[in-house]
Design a protein around this motif. Structure first.
Motif, PDB file in Angstrom:
ATOM      1  N   UNK A 149       0.837  -1.189   0.000  1.00  0.00           N
ATOM      2  CA  UNK A 149       0.000   0.000   0.000  1.00  0.00           C
ATOM      3  C   UNK A 149       0.884   1.256   0.000  1.00  0.00           C
ATOM      4  N   UNK A 150       0.486   2.224  -0.815  1.00  0.00           N
ATOM      5  CA  UNK A 150       1.263   3.439  -0.978  1.00  0.00           C
ATOM      6  C   UNK A 150       2.266   3.385  -2.115  1.00  0.00           C
ATOM      7  N   UNK A 151       2.467   2.209  -2.649  1.00  0.00           N
ATOM      8  CA  UNK A 151       3.427   2.032  -3.731  1.00  0.00           C
ATOM      9  C   UNK A 151       2.844   2.354  -5.095  1.00  0.00           C
ATOM     10  N   UNK A 152       3.642   2.081  -6.121  1.00  0.00           N
ATOM     11  CA  UNK A 152       3.271   2.412  -7.498  1.00  0.00           C
ATOM     12  C   UNK A 152       3.496   1.225  -8.425  1.00  0.00           C
ATOM     13  N   UNK A 160      -0.306   5.328  -8.774  1.00  0.00           N
ATOM     14  CA  UNK A 160       0.423   5.773  -7.587  1.00  0.00           C
ATOM     15  C   UNK A 160      -0.478   5.695  -6.360  1.00  0.00           C
ATOM     16  N   UNK A 161       0.143   5.765  -5.205  1.00  0.00           N
ATOM     17  CA  UNK A 161      -0.599   5.746  -3.927  1.00  0.00           C
ATOM     18  C   UNK A 161      -1.613   4.597  -3.901  1.00  0.00           C
ATOM     19  N   UNK A 162      -1.149   3.428  -4.263  1.00  0.00           N
ATOM     20  CA  UNK A 162      -2.046   2.272  -4.369  1.00  0.00           C
ATOM     21  C   UNK A 162      -2.598   1.869  -3.017  1.00  0.00           C
ATOM     22  N   UNK A 163      -3.829   1.392  -3.044  1.00  0.00           N
ATOM     23  CA  UNK A 163      -4.548   0.969  -1.847  1.00  0.00           C
ATOM     24  C   UNK A 163      -4.951  -0.500  -1.981  1.00  0.00           C
ATOM     25  N   UNK A 202      -6.643  11.509  -9.475  1.00  0.00           N
ATOM     26  CA  UNK A 202      -5.559  12.081  -8.688  1.00  0.00           C
ATOM     27  C   UNK A 202      -4.468  11.095  -8.320  1.00  0.00           C
ATOM     28  N   UNK A 203      -4.737   9.802  -8.523  1.00  0.00           N
ATOM     29  CA  UNK A 203      -3.731   8.769  -8.203  1.00  0.00           C
ATOM     30  C   UNK A 203      -3.253   8.033  -9.451  1.00  0.00           C
ATOM     31  N   UNK A 204      -4.145   7.844 -10.425  1.00  0.00           N
ATOM     32  CA  UNK A 204      -3.813   7.116 -11.649  1.00  0.00           C
ATOM     33  C   UNK A 204      -3.713   8.094 -12.812  1.00  0.00           C
ATOM     34  N   UNK A 205      -2.838   7.765 -13.764  1.00  0.00           N
ATOM     35  CA  UNK A 205      -2.688   8.568 -14.972  1.00  0.00           C
ATOM     36  C   UNK A 205      -2.646   7.646 -16.177  1.00  0.00           C
TER      37      UNK A 205
END
Length: 116
Positions: A14-17, A83-86, A65-68
């Motif tokens: 969690x929190x990784x990319x 990013x900021x994976x949950x 806001x987390x994925x592009x």
């Protein structure tokens, strides 16, 4: 016919990319967008993000806001930077070739697992 092959899935804390890629080949007359969907165990497949042929992007609220999403037309690839994976992002991620908002072709999927 359009063939799609995803890559880049895996296990992350969690929190990784992670960065997913989708390589497209073939041609589809009506294809004008590419997208990513995901399906978690026991749940329906859900839309994640879309990019049009003009590079206009749209995202589900859950990933905004987390994925592009991006595309490289020279390489015929579509990417999803996550990013900021949950833990709730854990799912099989599918690439789709679309006509407007309707998927016409699917890839085989790549597993993304986010540990807490």
């Amino acid at each position: 016919q359009v063939q799609l092959v995803e890559s880049g899935g895996g296990l992350v804390q969690a929190g990784g990319s992670l960065r997913l890629s989708c390589a497209a080949s073939g041609s589809g007359f009506s294809i004008n967008s590419m997208g990513w969907y995901r399906q978690a165990p026991g749940k329906q497949r859900e839309w994640v993000a879309t990019i049009t042929s003009g590079s206009v992007t749209n995202y589900a609220d859950s990933v905004k806001g987390r994925f592009t999403i991006s595309r490289d037309n020279a390489k015929n690839t579509v990417n999803l930077q996550m990013n900021s994976l949950r833990p709730e992002d854990t799912a099989v991620y599918y690439c789709a070739a679309m006509t407007m908002t309707v998927p016409q072709y699917w890839g085989q999927g790549t597993q993304v697992t986010v540990s807490s």
